[in-house]
Design a protein around this motif. Structure first.
Motif, PDB file in Angstrom:
ATOM      1  N   ALA A 336      31.600  41.645  -0.776  1.00  0.00           N
ATOM      2  CA  ALA A 336      30.140  41.741  -0.902  1.00  0.00           C
ATOM      3  C   ALA A 336      29.644  40.889  -2.059  1.00  0.00           C
ATOM      4  N   SER A 337      30.392  40.889  -3.153  1.00  0.00           N
ATOM      5  CA  SER A 337      30.020  40.066  -4.309  1.00  0.00           C
ATOM      6  C   SER A 337      30.086  38.584  -3.966  1.00  0.00           C
ATOM      7  N   ALA A 338      31.151  38.211  -3.240  1.00  0.00           N
ATOM      8  CA  ALA A 338      31.288  36.808  -2.842  1.00  0.00           C
ATOM      9  C   ALA A 338      30.143  36.402  -1.917  1.00  0.00           C
ATOM     10  N   ASN A 339      29.767  37.314  -1.024  1.00  0.00           N
ATOM     11  CA  ASN A 339      28.640  37.013  -0.127  1.00  0.00           C
ATOM     12  C   ASN A 339      27.349  36.816  -0.911  1.00  0.00           C
ATOM     13  N   ARG A 340      27.132  37.703  -1.903  1.00  0.00           N
ATOM     14  CA  ARG A 340      25.937  37.554  -2.718  1.00  0.00           C
ATOM     15  C   ARG A 340      25.979  36.281  -3.552  1.00  0.00           C
ATOM     16  N   GLN A 341      27.172  35.917  -4.022  1.00  0.00           N
ATOM     17  CA  GLN A 341      27.325  34.674  -4.792  1.00  0.00           C
ATOM     18  C   GLN A 341      26.996  33.467  -3.918  1.00  0.00           C
ATOM     19  N   THR A 342      27.489  33.509  -2.686  1.00  0.00           N
ATOM     20  CA  THR A 342      27.201  32.408  -1.761  1.00  0.00           C
ATOM     21  C   THR A 342      25.709  32.336  -1.468  1.00  0.00           C
ATOM     22  N   GLN A 343      25.118  33.500  -1.250  1.00  0.00           N
ATOM     23  CA  GLN A 343      23.673  33.537  -1.000  1.00  0.00           C
ATOM     24  C   GLN A 343      22.905  32.973  -2.182  1.00  0.00           C
ATOM     25  N   LEU A 344      23.359  33.315  -3.376  1.00  0.00           N
ATOM     26  CA  LEU A 344      22.689  32.813  -4.567  1.00  0.00           C
ATOM     27  C   LEU A 344      22.811  31.294  -4.669  1.00  0.00           C
ATOM     28  N   GLU A 345      24.013  30.793  -4.455  1.00  0.00           N
ATOM     29  CA  GLU A 345      24.224  29.342  -4.537  1.00  0.00           C
ATOM     30  C   GLU A 345      23.404  28.616  -3.478  1.00  0.00           C
ATOM     31  N   ASN A 346      23.370  29.192  -2.278  1.00  0.00           N
ATOM     32  CA  ASN A 346      22.550  28.579  -1.230  1.00  0.00           C
ATOM     33  C   ASN A 346      21.073  28.630  -1.605  1.00  0.00           C
ATOM     34  N   GLY A 347      20.666  29.731  -2.222  1.00  0.00           N
ATOM     35  CA  GLY A 347      19.281  29.857  -2.656  1.00  0.00           C
ATOM     36  C   GLY A 347      18.931  28.836  -3.710  1.00  0.00           C
ATOM     37  N   ILE A 348      19.843  28.618  -4.656  1.00  0.00           N
ATOM     38  CA  ILE A 348      19.600  27.611  -5.699  1.00  0.00           C
ATOM     39  C   ILE A 348      19.502  26.221  -5.083  1.00  0.00           C
ATOM     40  N   MET A 349      20.352  25.957  -4.109  1.00  0.00           N
ATOM     41  CA  MET A 349      20.295  24.661  -3.444  1.00  0.00           C
ATOM     42  C   MET A 349      18.957  24.474  -2.727  1.00  0.00           C
ATOM     43  N   ARG A 350      18.519  25.550  -2.035  1.00  0.00           N
ATOM     44  CA  ARG A 350      17.224  25.462  -1.342  1.00  0.00           C
ATOM     45  C   ARG A 350      16.079  25.280  -2.339  1.00  0.00           C
ATOM     46  N   ASP A 351      16.175  25.999  -3.471  1.00  0.00           N
ATOM     47  CA  ASP A 351      15.126  25.876  -4.485  1.00  0.00           C
ATOM     48  C   ASP A 351      15.075  24.464  -5.056  1.00  0.00           C
ATOM     49  N   SER A 352      16.248  23.873  -5.247  1.00  0.00           N
ATOM     50  CA  SER A 352      16.292  22.509  -5.777  1.00  0.00           C
ATOM     51  C   SER A 352      15.666  21.522  -4.789  1.00  0.00           C
ATOM     52  N   LEU A 353      15.971  21.738  -3.515  1.00  0.00           N
ATOM     53  CA  LEU A 353      15.353  20.881  -2.498  1.00  0.00           C
ATOM     54  C   LEU A 353      13.844  21.094  -2.458  1.00  0.00           C
ATOM     55  N   ARG A 354      13.437  22.355  -2.681  1.00  0.00           N
ATOM     56  CA  ARG A 354      12.003  22.652  -2.686  1.00  0.00           C
ATOM     57  C   ARG A 354      11.315  21.933  -3.848  1.00  0.00           C
ATOM     58  N   LEU A 355      11.979  21.866  -4.978  1.00  0.00           N
ATOM     59  CA  LEU A 355      11.407  21.137  -6.122  1.00  0.00           C
ATOM     60  C   LEU A 355      11.223  19.657  -5.798  1.00  0.00           C
ATOM     61  N   SER A 356      12.227  19.106  -5.119  1.00  0.00           N
ATOM     62  CA  SER A 356      12.098  17.703  -4.705  1.00  0.00           C
ATOM     63  C   SER A 356      10.920  17.542  -3.755  1.00  0.00           C
TER      64      SER A 356
END
Length: 567
Positions: A336-356
């Protein structure tokens, strides 16, 4: 056990064992753990108990009660041709004879009362009226005290219900053997050593570390020429039982009924079939010397091992269950922690793309800013004679709207990562409207002032628009300057210049937010606390692990003591 073991050595062993009794792991133990630990803890003081219990046991109708009567020298214990004893009867020393009975009531209360010797049968004999052997209802045990010299050496003799009668009576007899320092198995010469008797003898021998001796009773029922063969067969069958202190095996032959008659009639048996006296002399010798202390120590050590083994089995099973639970919960929570970590990393990636993406929208935000600023400024210049001092308010209003658009576009996704996004507040002090008027602007100001004054006279309380128009006409007619037109042209030029400045600042702001995401991604360590279920399982794992270690080390200590005393 070798004879070189002294009482001081036993004292040292007592002290060693007491360290383990007092070091049992503390915890809010489940009831089943407490149930297994309590008998072990109760044995802590049992090791130094002076009183030694000699328990007589065997199949029903082997003659145990008659044998004890022969040792006492009177028919004190009730007996009969059919099955007799149904209650544990203990015989201890006192200068004055007495008898008492301990009973329990239906509500669980324990009572003890003195009874006359004539009533012993009422409290001891089995009820056979229904065809099923039933002990007297509610009776726990009967205790006799008599002035028998043999008992002066801190000795208690215990008579038990016959084993191999009913399961309940067999278990009651065995419970009493578990409290014993020496067990005496009474065998009937005419029905010697059935398979059940062999199994029982082995069980008791193991429990008491070999502190078991045998009396073959009713030897008179065997023909004289066959007695030696019977004794030899018994020695062969019982080989390996006992220990170096009591004999391996120690077997006595007797005829309790004949011995009782001898003592009550004060006669001497000349037929040689009764050697009960030999047993009495051996027992008294053991009890009156340090050997008796060693015998008691060996038995108590065996009883401790039995309880410890029962506890070890539970501890190991519970530890295995706790370890499985910890493993399963740890794996589930790690996943569950790994899943949340993956979700977080994916979220950060999406946020970075959103900034662009926000950067690509700056042209749109800029056009909105430019339209807002120039439109409001033009309205101000046209309608307000004091427009020069109010242009900054138009600039700040448009700039705030610009910043708000960028901030809202960023925080919509970024807030999901829980990082703190700074307010978008561009540095307005570096932004100058940059409206440049001609050298005749002073004339225009005079025209504007005159126009404003006239307008006030013409239209008290509301001549601003009229005055402004008049001021513009005066400035243009008499001074040759169209100030508003010049200001509008300059305003449009400066607005484009401002747009470039705020775009640079906006890009820097977006880059700062992007860097916050990058730093958050690098520094964030997703290591949540274990769930309450996992914490409980971990505590159980730790507790049962400590119990297993404690019981294993306790057993190792017992093994070392046994090796030293050489059972």
């Amino acid at each position: 056990m070798s004879s070189h073991v002294t009482l001081s050595t036993l004292d040292r062993h007592f002290s060693t064992l007491e360290k383990w009794f007092s070091s049992v792991p503390k915890h809010d133990s489940p009831d089943r753990v407490k149930t297994l630990l309590q008998p072990i803890l109760d044995l802590q003081h049992n090791f130094r108990r002076k009183e030694k219990q000699i328990t007589f046991f065997g199949a029903f109708k082997a003659g145990k009660s008659t044998l004890l009567n022969a040792i006492i020298g009177s028919e004190m214990l009730p007996s009969r041709v059919n099955r007799a004893t149904g209650v544990v009867t203990k015989i201890g020393y006192a200068s004055q004879p007495s008898a008492s009975v301990t009973s329990h009531t239906s509500n669980g209360k324990i009572t003890k009362k003195t009874i006359p010797f004539d009533d012993l049968a009422k409290y001891i004999l089995l009820d056979l009226s229904s065809g099923i052997s039933k002990p007297p209802q509610g009776v726990e045990e009967v205790v006799l005290h008599i002035p028998l010299p043999l008992l002066q050496h801190h000795c208690t003799l215990a008579d038990t219900p016959g084993s191999m009668d009913t399961q309940a009576l067999t278990e009651r007899a065995y419970q009493e053997i578990e409290k014993s320092d020496l067990a005496v198995m009474v065998l009937s010469a005419d029905k010697l050593l059935s398979e059940t008797e062999k199994d029982t003898a082995g069980r008791v021998n193991e429990l008491l570390n070999g502190n078991i001796v045998f009396i073959i009773n009713r030897i008179g029922l065997v023909d004289k020429e066959e007695r030696e063969d019977v004794l030899a067969w018994a020695k062969t069958t019982l080989r390996g039982l006992g220990n170096s202190l009591v004999g391996q095996p120690r077997i006595f032959v007797a005829d309790a009924k004949v011995s009782l008659q001898e003592k009550t009639n004060h006669t001497v048996q000349t037929t040689g079939i009764s050697s009960l006296l030999e047993f009495e002399q051996w027992l008294e010798g053991a009890l009156s010397t340090p050997i008796g202390e060693k015998i008691a120590f060996i038995s108590r050590l065996g009883i401790l091992e039995r309880h410890l083994l029962n506890a070890q089995i539970l501890f190991q099973n519970q530890l295995a269950e706790a370890q499985i639970t910890v493993k399963d919960l740890t794996q589930a929570e790690a996943q569950a922690s790994a899943n949340r970590q993956t979700q977080l990393e994916n979220g950060i990636m999406r946020d970075s793309l959103r900034l662009s993406s926000i950067k690509t929208q700056l042209d749109h935000f800029g056009e909105t800013f430019l339209n807002s600023y120039t439109t409001n400024a033009e309205k101000l210049i046209v309608s307000d004679s004091e427009w020069q001092g109010k242009l900054n308010s138009c600039l700040h209003l448009a700039l705030n709207s610009y910043c708000q658009s960028i901030y809202q576009g960023i925080t919509s996704p970024i807030l999901q990562t829980s990082i703190e996004v700074p307010i978008c507040d561009l540095n307005s002090s570096t932004i100058n409207p940059g409206i440049i008027l001609t050298e005749d602007s002073s004339a225009a100001s005079i025209g504007g002032w005159i126009g404003g004054t006239i307008g006030t006279l013409l239209e008290p309380g509301g001549g601003t628009i009229v005055g402004a128009g008049l001021g513009a006409w005066l400035g243009q007619s008499f001074f040759g300057v169209d100030v508003k037109q010049q200001a509008l042209v300059s305003l449009r030029c400066s607005a484009h210049s401002i747009l470039e400045t705020i775009r640079v600042q906006a890009e820097q702001y977006i880059d700062e937010v992007d860097q916050l995401l990058i730093d958050f991604d690098k520094s964030y360590n997703f290591n949540p606390q274990p769930s309450p279920s996992l914490q409980t399982a971990q505590k159980n794992d730790e507790y049962y692990s400590s119990l297993v270690s404690w019981s294993d080390e306790f057993q190792n200590t017992i093994n070392n003591i046994k090796m030293e005393i050489v059972i």
